[in-house]
Design a protein around this motif. Structure first.
Motif, mmCIF file in Angstrom:
data_model
loop_
_atom_site.group_PDB
_atom_site.id
_atom_site.type_symbol
_atom_site.label_atom_id
_atom_site.label_comp_id
_atom_site.label_asym_id
_atom_site.label_seq_id
_atom_site.Cartn_x
_atom_site.Cartn_y
_atom_site.Cartn_z
ATOM 1 N N VAL A 100 0.845 -1.204 0.000
ATOM 2 C CA VAL A 100 0.000 0.000 0.000
ATOM 3 C C VAL A 100 0.879 1.253 0.000
ATOM 4 O O VAL A 100 0.637 2.197 -0.762
ATOM 5 N N GLU A 101 1.934 1.233 0.816
ATOM 6 C CA GLU A 101 2.821 2.400 0.890
ATOM 7 C C GLU A 101 3.623 2.582 -0.397
ATOM 8 O O GLU A 101 4.082 3.673 -0.702
ATOM 9 N N ALA A 102 3.814 1.490 -1.133
ATOM 10 C CA ALA A 102 4.548 1.589 -2.395
ATOM 11 C C ALA A 102 3.616 1.973 -3.550
ATOM 12 O O ALA A 102 4.078 2.171 -4.674
ATOM 13 N N GLY A 103 2.305 2.031 -3.266
ATOM 14 C CA GLY A 103 1.354 2.408 -4.314
ATOM 15 C C GLY A 103 1.077 1.300 -5.321
ATOM 16 O O GLY A 103 0.524 1.531 -6.389
ATOM 17 N N LEU A 104 1.464 0.069 -4.981
ATOM 18 C CA LEU A 104 1.161 -1.059 -5.885
ATOM 19 C C LEU A 104 -0.277 -1.540 -5.661
ATOM 20 O O LEU A 104 -0.877 -2.183 -6.510
ATOM 21 N N ILE A 105 -0.804 -1.225 -4.482
ATOM 22 C CA ILE A 105 -2.198 -1.503 -4.132
ATOM 23 C C ILE A 105 -2.825 -0.194 -3.673
ATOM 24 O O ILE A 105 -2.211 0.488 -2.833
ATOM 25 N N GLU A 111 2.007 3.200 -8.393
ATOM 26 C CA GLU A 111 2.973 3.803 -7.485
ATOM 27 C C GLU A 111 2.467 5.090 -6.841
ATOM 28 O O GLU A 111 3.237 5.867 -6.301
ATOM 29 N N LYS A 112 1.159 5.298 -6.858
ATOM 30 C CA LYS A 112 0.589 6.421 -6.113
ATOM 31 C C LYS A 112 -0.126 5.856 -4.877
ATOM 32 O O LYS A 112 -0.848 4.872 -4.973
ATOM 33 N N VAL A 113 0.126 6.492 -3.717
ATOM 34 C CA VAL A 113 -0.464 5.987 -2.477
ATOM 35 C C VAL A 113 -1.908 6.473 -2.375
ATOM 36 O O VAL A 113 -2.170 7.634 -2.111
ATOM 37 N N ASP A 114 -2.847 5.555 -2.620
ATOM 38 C CA ASP A 114 -4.270 5.895 -2.638
ATOM 39 C C ASP A 114 -5.039 5.310 -1.465
ATOM 40 O O ASP A 114 -6.206 5.592 -1.270
ATOM 41 N N LEU A 115 -4.387 4.411 -0.730
ATOM 42 C CA LEU A 115 -5.043 3.717 0.380
ATOM 43 C C LEU A 115 -4.161 3.860 1.599
ATOM 44 O O LEU A 115 -2.987 4.217 1.491
ATOM 45 N N ALA A 116 -4.735 3.545 2.764
ATOM 46 C CA ALA A 116 -3.913 3.495 3.973
ATOM 47 C C ALA A 116 -4.331 2.292 4.796
ATOM 48 O O ALA A 116 -5.475 1.844 4.717
ATOM 49 N N LEU A 117 -3.384 1.771 5.541
ATOM 50 C CA LEU A 117 -3.699 0.765 6.556
ATOM 51 C C LEU A 117 -3.484 1.445 7.899
ATOM 52 O O LEU A 117 -2.367 1.550 8.393
ATOM 53 N N ALA A 118 -4.586 1.920 8.450
ATOM 54 C CA ALA A 118 -4.539 2.799 9.620
ATOM 55 C C ALA A 118 -4.618 1.972 10.901
ATOM 56 O O ALA A 118 -4.977 0.795 10.871
ATOM 57 N N PRO A 119 -4.279 2.597 12.048
ATOM 58 C CA PRO A 119 -4.392 1.885 13.329
ATOM 59 C C PRO A 119 -5.796 1.333 13.553
ATOM 60 O O PRO A 119 -6.787 1.972 13.202
ATOM 61 N N ASN A 120 -5.860 0.143 14.152
ATOM 62 C CA ASN A 120 -7.144 -0.479 14.485
ATOM 63 C C ASN A 120 -7.906 0.435 15.439
ATOM 64 O O ASN A 120 -7.431 0.709 16.534
ATOM 65 N N VAL A 121 -9.068 0.890 15.037
ATOM 66 C CA VAL A 121 -9.910 1.684 15.942
ATOM 67 C C VAL A 121 -11.364 1.322 15.685
ATOM 68 O O VAL A 121 -11.835 1.385 14.553
ATOM 69 N N ARG A 164 -6.457 -1.378 9.327
ATOM 70 C CA ARG A 164 -7.754 -0.816 8.934
ATOM 71 C C ARG A 164 -7.626 -0.148 7.564
ATOM 72 O O ARG A 164 -7.110 0.958 7.433
ATOM 73 N N PHE A 165 -8.111 -0.851 6.533
ATOM 74 C CA PHE A 165 -8.100 -0.255 5.196
ATOM 75 C C PHE A 165 -8.983 0.988 5.211
ATOM 76 O O PHE A 165 -10.133 0.952 5.669
ATOM 77 N N LEU A 219 -1.721 -8.852 -4.400
ATOM 78 C CA LEU A 219 -2.726 -8.851 -3.330
ATOM 79 C C LEU A 219 -2.099 -8.358 -2.029
ATOM 80 O O LEU A 219 -1.055 -8.856 -1.606
ATOM 81 N N ALA A 220 -2.749 -7.385 -1.421
ATOM 82 C CA ALA A 220 -2.368 -6.933 -0.076
ATOM 83 C C ALA A 220 -3.369 -7.531 0.899
ATOM 84 O O ALA A 220 -4.558 -7.237 0.842
#
Lengths: 277, 797
Positions: A100-105, A111-121, A164-165, A219-220
């Motif tokens: 995700v950080e590499a922008g492959l997903i 290679e653009k960062v469009d998603l985040a895997l954020a802290p579980n909340v 957390r996607f 796949l991430a």
């Protein structure tokens, strides 16, 4: 002394990852060869590999943000190029964060960062969580889930604090859904997608557990299929058919050394075309 | 030895008061008499560095000066399966053939990190895990699991807030370290009591596996007689963190918590993981070249202690160049560089010829200096044939003495005197409601589910899990891929038994841990212990300690080794932690904590505690006596300690564990659970609820079945006499009776597991109480939630 990974699965060992051995073992369990690629080896060795797995752990100590330092590593240029050319790439847990950080997903804009895997909340829980959860295989052209049926329920463990996607751009989510990129969702034992904890273990948007690129070869995945690749790994107290199978195999070690629910992620490589460039 | 000594401290010609002043000025804990003894051993006044070394080496933590004689007298350390007993960083026993006459071995270490965790819970607990895994790694092993027995203050006591904050911090610290390192958590236990509110206990166990032929010893190898060897220091750059840490662990905390924060080390699991990977490659390279090496982790006393002990163990000397040590930014005096307890460091003795390859693997292949500022591997000295220990700096010699002088031990003959206290049984109140009392008992934090803790830890990493923490009485892993052998682990130690009778506190800790391992069908293979007590200079405390050790030793001999007739259950590793007390000097409850590791022939027969099938038969194996002293029932319901503590009976215990292991071997066990804290009814409820909290089968307990025991209902239901509940297929009562008769243990058929999701107790045809599983689940699963943070478990995955 450079290793060659021709025809083999390369499991990339960034400093701080900690699931590389069992991940390689899970790949070998489906009859393919697998070896560890140390992050600073010559990336040319990856040419012609059957697939690349970025395993779980804490690459570069999760400095700045989980996955972000590894995403800038030299080897990721090679991973990106190979992925674009069709080589199967699976990122598990920290590996998913790297993808995700590499922008492959999701890779809608490469290679653009469009998603985040954020802290579980979630409303009633936050932070690190380790437990078995259920995944539902969604309609998709994802290579890694091709051996599971549509709607099939797969128990596997999760173990993470940032899974957390989420995305700021609602358009990205819509495009992911349209493109069949939402490969897996968290569900209960019956396959129902319930948005609350513990069915959704981290608060992920729309219970998303795994996202692939549009082409389906990358796949991430936040949960750990390598920890569910053998039947003996399934807790006998779970409430689904895999647990029933596990209980029925009590006293039969050979049966317990057989296939577990997560193995087909790796078995998908058996029929994959490797090394296309 | 040509260079002049620098930093000499005047001792010999000074009167005691002046020596005391000098020692205080330097922050030393050793006594004036001990300082005089140092000067006497050296035959001159010591340097600051030398005094620092002795200050550490002669701390209680390192020297076992109060405890060693007691340990030697009582604890059995040898048995046919032992490869290495106590003395090095970790103990080793064999567990499975490894081919070509080789053996797979279990490496196990047990430590405490109590005082630092009280001051800085996250860092203290984290460092505890970091230290114990290093002890196992340095034997050449792969670490396959950690366990953590914890003791905290009462969350609803007057210092409840602080106790909760410490409990959360400790769990966070253990999680941060273990999860990042990639070592699965195999369980632990948590006990809350006011006696720990000023002094929590954080004990840690680490287990690893290694082929016997690949064990690396913590000493300079004999090959150094034939070719030149050098000493390499590996890991984090040396700084002043943890300076005086061992001495800190050996004094009480009263009022000095803040001042001592510098003595708490700063751990780093990331660096540890990379070091472990790189070290594996170094070991491979050494094997490939047929090179012998020595390897030791740096713990208490840092560079000076580790290198002098390695030299002493091999019969060599060392000449260190302190200027070659990689240091963090800042100016650190020689005593700090020599003795600080900076984490994540190892010392390795290798042939000079092989050194370049070792440095290349650490510094280039694994890029230590790039991935962690200042880290790396460097040659810091030479191994010498003459057994002489010296440390040089550009400014001169800072330490210079025969190795055996540096490593000279110290011992004290402490006196013990029995603590005279009267204990009484509470009068049972027949008007009390069994229904309400049991819900209160299940919700007692000492009984209630610890899933809130377990879910913070990675129990799945490495993929070896068979039974996880909470699923059964012991955690089980399958350590060797494709093979049927399993390893089982359990930790135990009930402080309330020890309050009444410190001998039973020790003996029952062994019995309980052995029972827990047998409960999954494992044969106990070794015991480790961590002995947590108050100030040993207090006669009553020393008596408690001696009694506890005597109890542990008697239990290990009395139960014995089930695989080697006539041999004791060996204790291969352990630790003593003294000076655990509150601000007023009141000691913690006597707290011997024991870990039992067992071997399972075939892990496929290991079952969870949850009821499996409707119509199964449920048996009680063993008996129930009037033994509620120290029970959770007395404490939670009557606010009383009681007097009738369970009495250890090693013959009965041996029969019980043999019987249960035999049932597993026959494959007739569907579920098995021992009746410990909370007694028979708690154990039944736990089997109905299940470790994941979603059991759906129930049971009706007819107390008439147990009428021959002659106890009132409360005592039958809540006595803590050790026994087992076993679920089997129906229709095998005759076999069960024969098996139990063979092992001379009693058997009671209690009834059938039922579809109905409720638990009921009946007597003489009348219902005494009935609970829906949903309400039991609520009490049991939710009680610890507010302590360890918000979490909603129960139904679901």
């Amino acid at each position: 002394m450079a290793n060659s990974f021709t025809g083999a699965v390369a499991v990339v060992q960034f400093p701080g990852v900690n699931c590389e051995y069992e991940t390689a073992a899970a790949a070998r369990a489906v009859g393919v060869s697998a070896a560890i690629f140390r992050w600073n080896e010559d990336p040319a060795a990856l040419d012609g590999c059957l697939g690349i797995v970025l395993p779980g752990g804490f690459s570069y100590q999760d400095r700045i943000r989980a996955g972000v330092v590894a995403a800038k590593d030299r080897v990721m240029d090679a991973v990106s190029a190979l992925a674009r050319a069709g080589t199967p790439v699976l990122g598990i847990c920290n590996g998913a964060q790297v993808l995700v950080e590499a922008g492959l997903i999701p890779g809608i804009h490469w290679e653009k960062v469009d998603l985040a895997l954020a802290p579980n909340v979630m409303a009633d829980r936050e932070g690190y969580y380790c437990n078995w959860i259920y995944l539902r295989r969604e309609p998709t052209n994802c290579l890694w889930t091709k051996l599971y049926g549509d709607g099939e329920v797969v128990p596997v463990p999760v173990a993470h604090a940032e899974g957390r996607f989420t995305t700021e751009d609602a358009g990205v989510l819509e495009e992911m859904k349209r493109g069949g990129q939402v490969a897996l969702r968290y569900c209960d034992a019956s396959g129902a997608v319930v948005p609350s904890f513990p069915v959704n273990p981290n608060g992920s948007v729309e219970n998303i557990a795994g996202v692939c690129n549009r082409e389906g070869n990358v796949l991430a995945l936040m949960p750990h299929p390598e920890r569910a690749a053998w039947l003996r790994q399934v807790p006998e107290d779970l409430g689904d058919r895999w647990a029933r199978r596990r209980r029925a195999a009590a006293g039969d070690q050979a049966a317990l050394e057989g296939e577990g629910p997560g193995r087909r992620f790796f078995a998908a490589l058996g029929g994959a075309k490797g090394g296309s460039r | 030895m040509g260079a002049p000594l620098t930093g000499v401290v005047a001792i010999r010609d000074l009167p005691d008061e002046r020596i005391a002043e000098t020692l205080a000025r330097h922050g030393f804990n050793i006594t004036t008499a001990e300082a005089r003894r140092v000067a006497e051993l050296l035959g001159r006044d010591p340097t600051v560095v030398e005094l620092t070394i002795f200050n550490t080496m002669w701390s209680e933590h390192c020297s076992y000066k109060s405890s060693r004689r007691v340990l030697k007298e009582h604890l059995p350390v040898d048995a046919p399966n032992v490869v290495l007993g106590p003395g090095e960083d970790a103990g080793i026993v064999r567990f499975a053939p490894g081919g070509d006459g080789d053996w797979w071995c279990l490496v196990i270490g047990h430590e405490s990190h109590n005082h630092p965790s009280q001051v800085l819970p996250v860092e203290g607990a984290s460092t505890g895990i970091g230290g114990i895994v290093r002890d196992v790694y340095c034997m050449g092993a792969d670490v396959v699991g950690v366990l953590d027995p914890l003791r905290f203050g009462d969350p609803s006591g007057p210092k409840g807030r602080q106790s909760i904050a410490i409990a959360r911090g400790v769990v966070e610290g253990i999680a941060q370290y273990g999860n990042a390192l990639g070592v699965p958590n195999l369980g632990g236990d948590v006990v809350f009591d006011r006696g720990y509110e000023d002094n929590c206990l954080v004990n840690v166990v680490a287990a690893g596996i290694v082929l016997e032929s690949r064990i690396v010893r913590s000493r300079v190898p004999v090959e150094a007689r034939r070719e030149p060897y050098v000493m390499i220091l590996i890991g984090k750059p040396t700084d002043d963190s943890g300076f005086g840490g061992a001495a800190f662990a050996s004094e009480d905390l009263a009022g000095e918590e803040k001042a001592n924060r510098g003595a708490v080390q700063v751990p780093d699991p990331f660096l540890k993981r990379v070091l472990a990977e790189a070290t594996k490659k170094v070991m491979e390279a050494a094997r490939a070249r047929g090179v012998a090496i020595g390897f030791k982790d740096l713990g208490a006393g840092g560079i000076a202690c580790a290198t002098s002990e390695m030299a002493h163990a091999g019969g060599f000397g060392v000449k260190l160049d302190l200027d070659a040590v990689r240091k963090a930014l800042g100016h650190f005096p020689p005593a700090v560089v020599s003795c600080s307890e900076t984490q994540e460091r190892y010392a390795m003795a290798v042939p000079r010829e092989f050194a370049a390859e070792v440095l290349r693997i650490y510094n280039e292949d694994f890029e230590l200096p790039r991935i962690y500022h200042g880290a790396g591997a460097s040659v810091i000295g030479d191994i010498t044939l003459e057994p002489y220990y010296s440390i040089e700096t550009a400014g001169g010699l800072v330490c210079s003495a025969p190795v055996e002088v540096i490593t000279t031990g110290i011992a004290y003959d402490r006196k013990g005197a029995p603590r005279r206290r009267r204990f009484e049984e509470p009068a049972l109140d027949p008007r009390r409601s069994l229904r309400d009392d049991f819900l209160a008992l299940l919700a007692s934090p000492n009984v209630a589910s610890k899933n809130h803790v377990f879910r913070r830890y990675d129990s799945e990493v490495q993929g070896r899990a068979v039974l996880r923490p909470g699923e059964a009485d012991a955690a089980v892993i399958a350590p060797l891929p494709g093979r049927s052998v399993g390893l089982a682990f359990a930790v135990d130690g009930n402080p309330f038994y020890g309050l009444i009778d410190p001998y039973e506190g020790g003996a029952l800790a062994v019995c309980e841990s052995v029972r827990n391992v047998a409960s999954v069908g494992a044969v106990p293979a070794t015991i480790t212990d961590c002995l947590n007590y108050g100030n040993p200079e207090v006669e009553e405390v020393f008596w408690e300690f001696t009694e506890g050790v005597r109890g542990i030793g008697d239990a290990c001999r009395g139960i014995g080794h089930l695989s080697h007739e006539g041999a004791p259950l060996p204790i291969v590793s352990g630790n003593v932690s003294f000076y655990n007390q509150n601000e007023a000097g009141k000691p913690i409850p006597p707290s011997p904590v024991v870990c039992c590791a067992g071997i399972v022939e075939d892990y496929s027969r290991c079952r969870s505690i949850r009821f499996k099938d409707e119509g199964s038969a449920l048996y009680l194996v063993g008996e129930i006596l009037d033994e509620l002293g120290g029970s959770e029932y007395y404490r939670a319901i009557y606010g009383a300690l009681g007097a009738n503590v369970p009495r250890s009976d090693f013959v009965r215990e041996r029969g019980l564990v043999r019987a249960v292991i035999e049932m597993h071997r026959l494959g007739i066990v569907r579920a098995c659970h021992d009746t410990g804290q909370g007694g028979l009814l708690t154990a039944l409820a736990e089997m109905a609820i299940g470790g994941r909290g979603d059991g759906e089968l129930g049971f009706t307990l007819d107390l008439d079945e147990l009428a021959p025991l002659g106890l009132p209902p409360e005592k039958l239901l809540f006595s803590e006499t050790g026994a087992f509940l076993v679920e089997t297929a129906p229709g095998i009562e005759r076999e069960m009776l024969a098996l139990c008769a063979r092992n001379r243990v009693k058997l009671w058929r209690l009834g059938e597991v039922r579809r109905a999701s409720r638990l009921e107790v009946v007597s003489r045809g009348a219902s005494l109480a009935r609970w829906d599983l949903a309400e039991l689940r609520g009490a049991y699963l939710d009680a610890c939630r507010p302590i360890f943070g918000v979490e909603n478990t129960g139904k679901g995955a």
